[in-house]
Enzyme design. Structure first.
Site, mmCIF file in Angstrom:
data_model
loop_
_atom_site.group_PDB
_atom_site.id
_atom_site.type_symbol
_atom_site.label_atom_id
_atom_site.label_comp_id
_atom_site.label_asym_id
_atom_site.label_seq_id
_atom_site.Cartn_x
_atom_site.Cartn_y
_atom_site.Cartn_z
ATOM 1 N N GLU A 247 0.837 -1.208 0.000
ATOM 2 C CA GLU A 247 0.000 0.000 0.000
ATOM 3 C C GLU A 247 0.860 1.241 0.000
ATOM 4 O O GLU A 247 1.787 1.317 0.813
ATOM 5 C CB GLU A 247 -0.924 -0.025 1.216
ATOM 6 C CG GLU A 247 -1.901 -1.191 1.136
ATOM 7 C CD GLU A 247 -2.931 -1.229 2.255
ATOM 8 O OE1 GLU A 247 -2.941 -0.329 3.109
ATOM 9 O OE2 GLU A 247 -3.733 -2.178 2.269
ATOM 10 N N HIS A 266 -7.685 1.946 1.559
ATOM 11 C CA HIS A 266 -7.579 1.577 2.985
ATOM 12 C C HIS A 266 -8.237 2.623 3.902
ATOM 13 O O HIS A 266 -7.578 3.200 4.769
ATOM 14 C CB HIS A 266 -6.119 1.344 3.386
ATOM 15 C CG HIS A 266 -6.011 0.436 4.596
ATOM 16 N ND1 HIS A 266 -4.954 -0.420 4.819
ATOM 17 C CD2 HIS A 266 -6.839 0.242 5.659
ATOM 18 C CE1 HIS A 266 -5.133 -1.071 5.954
ATOM 19 N NE2 HIS A 266 -6.274 -0.680 6.482
HETATM 20 P P1 NAD Z 1 -11.256 -9.953 15.424
HETATM 21 O O1 NAD Z 1 -9.998 -10.409 16.050
HETATM 22 O O2 NAD Z 1 -12.369 -9.459 16.288
HETATM 23 O O3 NAD Z 1 -11.844 -11.088 14.442
HETATM 24 C C1 NAD Z 1 -11.049 -11.834 13.587
HETATM 25 C C2 NAD Z 1 -11.668 -13.204 13.497
HETATM 26 O O4 NAD Z 1 -10.925 -13.962 12.525
HETATM 27 C C3 NAD Z 1 -11.596 -13.987 14.805
HETATM 28 O O5 NAD Z 1 -12.895 -14.409 15.199
HETATM 29 C C4 NAD Z 1 -10.694 -15.173 14.484
HETATM 30 O O6 NAD Z 1 -11.071 -16.350 15.160
HETATM 31 C C5 NAD Z 1 -10.887 -15.304 12.987
HETATM 32 N N1 NAD Z 1 -9.846 -16.073 12.311
HETATM 33 C C6 NAD Z 1 -8.513 -16.115 12.585
HETATM 34 N N2 NAD Z 1 -7.898 -16.973 11.736
HETATM 35 C C7 NAD Z 1 -8.850 -17.466 10.922
HETATM 36 C C8 NAD Z 1 -8.840 -18.388 9.849
HETATM 37 N N3 NAD Z 1 -7.708 -18.974 9.458
HETATM 38 N N4 NAD Z 1 -9.997 -18.668 9.221
HETATM 39 C C9 NAD Z 1 -11.167 -18.091 9.595
HETATM 40 N N5 NAD Z 1 -11.247 -17.225 10.652
HETATM 41 C C10 NAD Z 1 -10.100 -16.913 11.288
HETATM 42 O O7 NAD Z 1 -10.826 -8.788 14.395
HETATM 43 P P2 NAD Z 1 -11.769 -7.738 13.672
HETATM 44 O O8 NAD Z 1 -11.858 -6.509 14.502
HETATM 45 O O9 NAD Z 1 -13.011 -8.401 13.249
HETATM 46 O O10 NAD Z 1 -10.842 -7.382 12.413
HETATM 47 C C11 NAD Z 1 -10.549 -8.348 11.418
HETATM 48 C C12 NAD Z 1 -9.462 -7.830 10.518
HETATM 49 O O11 NAD Z 1 -9.959 -6.730 9.752
HETATM 50 C C13 NAD Z 1 -8.263 -7.215 11.258
HETATM 51 O O12 NAD Z 1 -7.345 -8.192 11.706
HETATM 52 C C14 NAD Z 1 -7.655 -6.339 10.184
HETATM 53 O O13 NAD Z 1 -6.756 -7.092 9.426
HETATM 54 C C15 NAD Z 1 -8.854 -5.944 9.329
HETATM 55 N N6 NAD Z 1 -9.208 -4.531 9.485
HETATM 56 C C16 NAD Z 1 -9.225 -3.746 8.373
HETATM 57 C C17 NAD Z 1 -9.548 -2.401 8.491
HETATM 58 C C18 NAD Z 1 -9.604 -1.508 7.291
HETATM 59 O O14 NAD Z 1 -9.374 -0.308 7.411
HETATM 60 N N7 NAD Z 1 -9.914 -2.024 6.119
HETATM 61 C C19 NAD Z 1 -9.837 -1.849 9.752
HETATM 62 C C20 NAD Z 1 -9.850 -2.693 10.850
HETATM 63 C C21 NAD Z 1 -9.520 -4.023 10.712
#
Ligand code: NAD
Length: 294
Positions: A247, A266
């Site tokens: 990015e 993003h």
């Molecule tokens: P979270 O930790 O609450 O949820 C992530 C979920 O993914 C968990 O329930 C976990 O068990 C699951 N997981 C882990 N490995 C896995 C796998 N191999 N297969 C299936 N499920 C799996 O996190 P969240 O707050 O929901 O955020 C998720 C992701 O979103 C973050 O880690 C980040 O990478 C991304 N994010 C992006 C932005 C953006 O600006 N686009 C902003 C915030 C977060």
């Protein structure tokens, strides 16, 4: 105590943090800082930590910690924390915006209108109601997406090996069960060794023909070349993404030339409201760290 704000936070945050110490946004003062605030732009590598000689607390405003070398933080005795709850609504709303814009062909319609083309007959839309959404990951963001998708009349399935029950989605045992059923697939997992390249040529073959893929998780969770190929062949009807393998994406990133994409820079966590929520969580963390009240 010097607090260094490295990335874009709510503009009122520096003033709110002054009660805890001196606040600067001058990145060259990293060696003096006891506390540093980053979002996803600053890459906190081992070299970065080596410069941050006085650093004790690193606050990642947002969720993913994949821009932080946590081993290096540990080795230097730096406590690294994030604000896990703040961003769920903001990212879920962007996900819904993607899910509405893609099948309603809003980008094509808008671009055509600007070019003086009135494509009333050509642009056929499809509805979300009655369709199946397959969530990969049902943590904070996945849950918020599930609730909103159900309000649109979608059936919501989720694959998450670390979640044993859900009140807003039907849990399935694996991608082999999820992908063939889903009209939409949306990624809400952290970037880990397990999720890197999760969507690739092999897993794309399991998708329903003409499915839509949405990614507000991390760019490296998909193999971008394979997604671009699936868009060209029509295996995927569309790919909306907020995140990229690097990015900003390199000019040669295959997604930039692929058809039926919707690309944003993003901005999932960057709603005004979310920046305020992240700021509130940062203040709470600093209250705990310093024992002072804001
Ligand atoms: P979270 O930790 O609450 O949820 C992530 C979920 O993914 C968990 O329930 C976990 O068990 C699951 N997981 C882990 N490995 C896995 C796998 N191999 N297969 C299936 N499920 C799996 O996190 P969240 O707050 O929901 O955020 C998720 C992701 O979103 C973050 O880690 C980040 O990478 C991304 N994010 C992006 C932005 C953006 O600006 N686009 C902003 C915030 C977060």
């Amino acid at each position: 105590m010097l607090i260094l704000i490295c990335d874009a936070f709510d503009p009122t945050l520096p003033e709110k943090l002054r009660v805890f110490g001196e606040v600067t946004e001058d990145a060259s003062r990293l060696p003096e800082a006891e506390v540093a605030l980053v979002r996803s732009k600053t890459k906190c590598t081992a070299e970065w930590f080596a410069q941050a000689r006085k650093l004790k607390l690193l606050i990642r405003g947002g969720v993913g910690m994949d821009n932080i070398d946590l081993e290096a933080a540990k080795a230097r005795g730096v406590k690294a924390v994030n604000t896990p709850q703040a961003s769920a609504v903001a990212v879920a709303e962007l996900t819904m915006a993607f899910m509405l814009a893609l099948p309603n062909r809003l980008v094509e319609a808008h671009n055509a209108m600007k070019e003086g083309k009135f494509l009333k007959k050509e642009l056929k839309r499809t509805e979300l109601a009655g369709k199946t959404l397959g969530l990969i990951g049902i943590g904070n963001i996945g849950r918020e997406v599930a609730v909103r998708a159900r309000a649109f009349g979608m059936r919501v399935l989720a694959y998450d090996p670390y979640v044993k029950q859900s009140d807003c989605a039907i849990l399935v045992a694996g991608l082999k069960e999820l992908l063939p059923q889903a009209d939409y697939v949306s990624l809400h997992v952290p970037l880990t060794e397990e999720t890197k390249g999760l969507i690739n040529r092999q897993t794309l073959a399991l998708f329903k023909d003409g499915a839509y893929l949405i990614n507000t998780g991390r760019g490296k969770c998909v193999v971008e070349e394979d997604v671009a190929e699936a868009l060209r062949t029509g295996k995927l009807s569309g790919y909306a993404t907020d995140v990229y393998s690097s990015e900003p994406p390199e000019p040669e990133n295959p997604l930039l030339a692929a058809p039926n994409t919707l690309l944003t820079p993003h901005i999932g966590a960057s709603s005004k409201e979310n920046l305020l929520r992240i700021g509130e969580e940062v203040v709470k963390i600093l209250e705990e760290y310093t024992g002072k009240r804001a």
